[in-house]
Design an enzyme around this catalytic site. Structure first.
Site, PDB file in Angstrom:
ATOM      1  N   SER A 137       0.860  -1.183   0.000  1.00 57.92           N
ATOM      2  CA  SER A 137       0.000   0.000   0.000  1.00 57.92           C
ATOM      3  C   SER A 137       0.893   1.229   0.000  1.00 57.92           C
ATOM      4  O   SER A 137       2.051   1.152   0.449  1.00 57.92           O
ATOM      5  CB  SER A 137      -0.861  -0.007   1.269  1.00 57.92           C
ATOM      6  OG  SER A 137      -1.518   1.233   1.445  1.00 57.92           O
ATOM      7  N   TYR A 182      -2.402   0.267  10.364  1.00 57.57           N
ATOM      8  CA  TYR A 182      -2.329  -0.131   8.949  1.00 57.57           C
ATOM      9  C   TYR A 182      -0.999   0.303   8.315  1.00 57.57           C
ATOM     10  O   TYR A 182      -0.340  -0.479   7.631  1.00 57.57           O
ATOM     11  CB  TYR A 182      -3.524   0.474   8.208  1.00 57.57           C
ATOM     12  CG  TYR A 182      -3.681  -0.019   6.790  1.00 57.57           C
ATOM     13  CD1 TYR A 182      -4.155  -1.302   6.524  1.00 57.57           C
ATOM     14  CD2 TYR A 182      -3.381   0.806   5.708  1.00 57.57           C
ATOM     15  CE1 TYR A 182      -4.309  -1.761   5.217  1.00 57.57           C
ATOM     16  CE2 TYR A 182      -3.531   0.368   4.401  1.00 57.57           C
ATOM     17  CZ  TYR A 182      -3.995  -0.918   4.164  1.00 57.57           C
ATOM     18  OH  TYR A 182      -4.142  -1.358   2.867  1.00 57.57           O
TER      19      TYR A 182
END
Ligand code: NJP
Length: 253
Positions: A143, A156
């Site tokens: 990501s 995250y």
């Protein structure tokens, strides 16, 4: 166009979103696929649809936070299809989204268990087998959060930074043994994860209009592209699907 006839692949988190698109795409190009996730009804249904279309697919219940379950899923791929050529470490969580001072330590740790340990467990099991036969590709779904910081996403961002580090370390240890380990940062994708992000109202990603998200099928195509020699340019690092040149090379634009 990739040709995965005679190849086998396992995708974690294959019950919906990017994982589902990946598994359908790998099967479209001829791979025998194993779908690993906790939602067994969904992976059984998708595997059945792939078989009905003439492909080879098996579903296996798997919580990637459980090393024995990950071992079992990889063993099933080897037993049913005779080996493991492509591993897609896709399973991931972003909820609960919360700033550090409001976060729940147990829930924060659960995201690490899935996003980080889940990737490590699959690498731990797959890399020796791939090295033994001198070939194999691992694609770790990363990501932009691996290298960026966003409000409410400390769990995250930390987890994806760790996944990028695992990509680098695995390449360092196994890159010279015929195993290709690459990362893919997909950009924003129209999945349930983005629905949860929008609902949180925290940070600029939640403010994005859903029309800017790319379809999961684009990521499925990019995963298949990376599983060919095209992925060599990204060994030990992340490939970004935000990059126009990558989108062109994959054939998306
Ligand atoms: O998410 P979603 P995406 N064990 O929520 C599975 C990354 N990414 O497809 O177990 C096994 O629709 C879950 O299966 P189930 C993201 O970080 C996304 O968007 O049945 N599987 C489901 O199949 C993640 O790594 C965007 O609940 C577990 C899947 O994970 C990957 O892409 C942007 C599991 C999640 O489906 C797929 O995300 C970006 C467990 N313990 C990176 N826990 C984006 N969407 O914009 C969850 O940069 N799963």
């Amino acid at each position: 166009m990739p040709d995965f006839k005679g190849k086998t692949a396992i995708v974690t988190g294959a019950s919906r979103g990017i994982g589902e698109a990946a598994v359908r795409c790998l099967a479209k190009y001829g791979a025998a696929v194993v779908l690993a996730a906790r939602s067994t009804a969904d992976i059984e249904r998708i595997a059945g649809e792939i078989r009905q279309a003439g492909g080879k697919a098996e579903a296996v219940a798997c919580d990637v936070a459980d090393f024995e379950a990950v071992k079992n899923a990889i063993a099933l791929c080897q037993e049913k299809f005779g080996g493991l050529d492509i591993l897609v470490n896709n399973a991931g969580l972003i909820e609960p989204i919360a700033r550090i001072d409001e976060s729940d330590p147990e829930a924060w740790g659960k995201v690490i268990d899935v996003n980080v340990k889940g990737v490590y467990y699959a690498l731990r099991e797959a890399l020796p087998a791939m090295a033994a036969k001198g070939s194999g590709t691992v694609i770790n779904i990363s990501s932009g959060a691996a290298t960026g910081a966003l409000d409410g996403w400390s769990h995250y961002c930390s987890s994806k930074a760790a996944v990028l580090s695992l990509t680098k370390c695995a390449d360092k240890e196994f890159g010279d043994k015929g195993v290709r380990i690459v990362g893919l940062s997909p950009g924003t994708v129209r999945t349930e994860m983005q629905v949860a992000i929008k609902a949180s109202g925290i940070n600029p990603v939640s403010q994005l209009d859903p029309s800017v998200h790319i379809p999961p099928e684009w990521v499925g195509e990019a995963i298949c592209w990376l599983a060919t020699e095209a992925g060599d340019a990204y060994r030990g690092t992340d490939c970004s699907l935000r990059d126009e040149d990558v989108r062109k090379a994959v054939g998306l634009i």
